[in-house]
Design an enzyme around this catalytic site. Structure first.
Site, short mmCIF file in Angstrom:
data_model
loop_
_atom_site.label_atom_id
_atom_site.label_comp_id
_atom_site.label_asym_id
_atom_site.label_seq_id
_atom_site.Cartn_x
_atom_site.Cartn_y
_atom_site.Cartn_z
N SER A 1 0.81 -1.22 0.00
CA SER A 1 0.00 0.00 0.00
C SER A 1 0.84 1.27 0.00
O SER A 1 0.35 2.33 -0.35
CB SER A 1 -0.95 0.00 1.20
OG SER A 1 -0.24 0.20 2.39
N LYS B 1 0.75 4.47 6.92
CA LYS B 1 0.16 5.35 5.91
C LYS B 1 0.69 6.77 6.11
O LYS B 1 1.21 7.10 7.18
CB LYS B 1 -1.38 5.40 6.06
CG LYS B 1 -2.10 4.08 5.78
CD LYS B 1 -2.16 3.73 4.32
CE LYS B 1 -2.79 2.37 4.07
NZ LYS B 1 -2.00 1.23 4.54
#
Lengths: 143, 419
Positions: A64, A101
Site C-alpha cells: 500500500s 500510511k
C-alpha cells in the site's frame, strides 16, 4: 564509635567495551602516523536512532505504500517521540490492525493515505478507534 | 523532594503497547510455566481475579468473561522497563530503580521548579515514548512519596496521575487515608500487632512514642515514622546492593518421577544460579535444594522436602554447585512420588573478590578459567549452548508458555508487521 556501614564496589567484568589498542610506545619501529587520528567506526544505529528509548521497529507487509518506497518485507524504524504531523508517514492502529500510511490532516478530518493507486484512502471518523503509534523515520531494505 | 514513579499494571501495559486491542479489556499475566496469575489489569482486578489464582482453576472463568491471558514475556518487560528508567534519568541524576516497574527520583535544588508540572511532563513523555502509563507521587520523603503515588493512582482522573504532598494539611489527610497495612515496610506481623492496639492508619502510627517503636520495630520502624512525619530518614539507594538471595525454582510442565530427570533439572538450576552469581561477582557458601509433589493431583502421595548443603569453601563454579545439588537430591529423593516442583536457592552470598580462602585444598583453580570460557560462549552464541555432562543437551526444557506474545523489542524476527 558507631560501626560504619561499608559498601564494596566491584568492577563489572561482564560488560566489556572494546577499545582501540594504540600500538606505539617502546617498540623499535616507526610509530603509526594514524594513531593520533583514530576515530570510532561508522555505525548505522547512530545515524538512524535518535532516541533509543522511543525507537521501535516494524516489518512492512503488502504494497500500500509502494509509492513512498516502502515495499513488502522492508524494515521500518519508528520514533515514538515525534509528534504526529500532516504529511508524515505514521504507524497507525486502526480498527484492530497496524497499518503504515501517510497522514493527511485537512480542516476537520484526518485521512490515512496509501501511496499506491490500487488502495483507497482511509477517512478517520469518530467511529474508528485510531492510535497514531509512531512516526516512521527510516526504511531499511534489502536489495 | 522525592518522587516515586510507578508503572500502572506494568506487565499488562507492556502487552497492550503492541496489542492495543486489549486496551480497556481484562488482561492477566501468568507465571513461568503458566502456573498462576502474577499480574492483572484494572479490569481483571474488577472481575475479582485474585493475585496467585491458579490458571487451571480459572480457565473456564477466563473464557466466559473474555479475559485475555498472557504467559510472562520477561524479555519484553525487561526491555520496556529499561526504556522507562532511562527516560526518568533525564529528569534528575539521582535515581533509585526500586523494582522492574518503580523508581524513586530525588530532586535536589529544584526549589524553583513547579514539580507538579514536572511530574506531568514526565508522565506524558513516558507515555508518548514507550506507551507505558505511569503514576507519579511526590513528597519530601520516600515513604510519603509512596503514599502520594497511591493517591495519584487511585484518583487518576482527579489528580491527572500526579499527586504532590507538599503541605502539612495534605500530609495529614493522606496519612489518615492510608491503612496501616498499606504503609511501605509494614509487614503482616507488624500490621496485626498495630491493629490490635487500635492503630489502623498511618496517621495513628506517627503518634506512637519513639521508644516504643524502636523497641518493637527496631530502628527501621523509627526511620519509617520520621519519614512519614516528613523528616527525610530513608535514603536514596542509587547503587543497587548486591542480591542477597539467588534462586532458580520451576514447576515442571507435567510431573517427574525418575531420579535422573530430576537430577538433570537440579543440575541445570544450580548452574543457572552459579551463572547469576558470576554475573554480579558473588560466591556462595551454602545452597538449599527442595522438592515438592503435585498438591493438586488427587490420590497421589504428598511429599515435600528440602536440605541445606554447606560448601567447604565459597564458590560460584557451576561444576561444584551442580555436584552438591545432586548430592542433596540423593538425600531427599523418594521413589514413587510424582514431583511437580524443584528448586535451588543460594545462601551465604559473599563477594568473590573478598571471600575467605580455605587453607587446605579448596577450589580447583581450573574451574575459574572454565567458567569464564563458559560465560563467554554463552554471551556470544546464546545461553544453553554448552552444558555440564549431567545436563541434557538434547532435551530443551521448554517452559509451558501457551499464551506467549512476541519479543517485539528484542528479536528482529518478532517485531510488529504493518500493512
Amino acid at each position: 564509635m558507631a560501626p560504619q556501614k561499608l559498601t564494596f564496589f566491584h568492577p563489572d567484568q561482564d560488560q566489556q567495551k572494546s577499545l582501540h589498542l594504540v600500538q606505539e610506545g617502546i617498540s623499535a619501529g616507526f610509530p603509526s602516523p594514524a594513531d593520533d587520528f583514530k576515530e570510532l567506526r561508522i555505525s548505522i544505529d547512530q545515524e538512524v536512532v535518535r532516541n533509543e528509548e522511543a525507537t521501535f521497529y516494524a516489518r512492512v507487509s503488502g504494497e500500500s505504500m509502494q509509492g513512498a518506497g516502502l515495499d513488502d518485507g522492508d524494515l521500518l524504524v519508528i520514533d515514538r517521540s515525534m509528534e504526529p504531523q500532516h504529511d508524515k508517514i505514521a504507524i497507525c492502529y486502526i480498527d484492530g490492525e497496524f497499518t503504515v500510511k501517510r497522514l493527511k490532516v485537512v480542516s476537520d478530518a484526518v485521512f490515512l493515505m496509501p501511496e499506491n493507486p490500487k488502495y483507497q484512502p482511509i477517512k478517520v471518523t469518530e467511529e474508528n478507534e485510531l492510535i497514531i503509534w509512531g512516526i516512521v523515520t527510516y526504511v531499511v531494505k534489502k536489495l | 523532594m522525592f518522587a516515586l514513579v510507578d508503572c500502572n499494571n506494568f506487565y499488562a501495559s507492556c502487552e497492550r503497547v503492541f496489542q492495543p486491542q486489549w486496551e480497556g479489556k481484562p488482561v492477566v499475566i501468568l507465571s513461568n510455566n503458566d502456573g498462576c496469575v502474577i499480574a492483572r489489569s484494572n479490569e481483571a482486578k474488577a472481575l475479582g481475579i485474585p493475585m496467585g489464582a491458579p490458571a487451571f482453576q480459572y480457565r473456564s472463568f477466563f473464557k466466559q468473561k473474555g479475559v485475555c491471558v498472557f504467559s510472562s514475556n520477561y524479555p519484553l518487560y525487561g526491555d520496556m522497563s529499561s526504556r522507562v528508567m532511562s527516560i526518568l534519568e533525564q529528569y534528575t541524576p539521582n535515581v533509585e530503580i526500586y523494582s522492574i516497574d518503580e523508581a524513586f527520583l530525588q530532586f535536589k535544588g529544584f526549589d524553583l521548579f513547579d514539580l507538579q508540572a514536572e511530574g506531568q511532563r514526565m508522565r506524558k513523555q513516558v507515555r508518548r515514548w514507550t506507551g507505558i502509563p505511569v503514576s507519579v507521587g511526590m513528597a519530601p520523603t520516600k515513604a510519603l512519596a509512596k503514599i502520594a503515588n497511591k493517591i495519584a493512582k487511585k484518583f487518576e482522573v482527579k489528580t491527572g496521575g500526579v499527586y504532590c504532598i507538599d503541605t502539612e494539611g495534605k500530609r495529614i489527610k493522606a496519612l489518615k487515608w492510608t491503612a496501616i497495612g498499606d504503609v511501605w515496610g509494614i509487614g503482616r506481623q507488624h500490621r496485626k500487632r498495630l491493629e490490635a492496639m487500635g492503630v489502623t492508619n498511618a496517621w495513628q502510627f506517627t503518634l506512637l512514642p519513639d521508644d516504643w517503636i524502636r523497641k518493637q520495630m527496631s530502628v527501621l520502624g523509627l526511620r519509617l515514622k520520621k519519614d512519614l512525619q516528613g523528616i527525610p530518614s530513608i535514603q536514596l539507594e542509587e547503587v543497587q546492593p548486591l542480591k542477597k538471595g539467588i534462586a532458580t525454582t520451576r514447576s515442571f510442565e507435567g510431573t517427574l518421577t525418575d531420579f535422573s530427570d530430576i537430577e538433570e533439572r537440579l543440575s541445570t538450576f544450580a548452574s543457572s544460579c552459579a551463572e547469576k552469581m558470576r554475573k554480579q561477582g558473588s560466591s556462595c557458601t551454602a545452597l538449599l535444594i527442595f522438592l515438592r509433589s503435585d498438591p493438586h493431583k488427587k490420590g497421589a502421595t504428598l511429599y515435600r522436602n528440602s536440605c541445606v548443603l554447606t560448601l567447604p569453601y565459597a564458590t560460584n563454579s557451576s561444576i561444584v554447585l551442580s555436584k552438591y545439588a545432586v548430592l542433596g537430591l540423593r538425600k531427599i529423593f523418594k521413589e514413587g512420588i510424582h514431583y511437580k516442583k524443584a528448586g535451588v536457592m543460594i545462601m551465604g552470598l559473599v563477594p568473590t573478590a573478598t571471600r575467605q580462602l580455605p587453607l587446605f585444598g579448596g577450589e580447583e583453580v581450573k574451574h575459574l578459567a572454565v567458567m569464564q570460557a563458559l560465560d563467554r560462549i554463552h554471551k556470544r552464541f546464546g545461553p544453553h549452548q554448552m552444558k555440564l555432562a549431567n545436563q541434557d543437551l538434547q532435551r530443551t526444557w521448554k517452559m509451558k508458555q501457551e499464551h506467549l506474545s512476541q519479543r517485539f523489542t528484542t528479536e528482529i524476527n518478532e517485531i510488529i508487521t504493518v500493512k
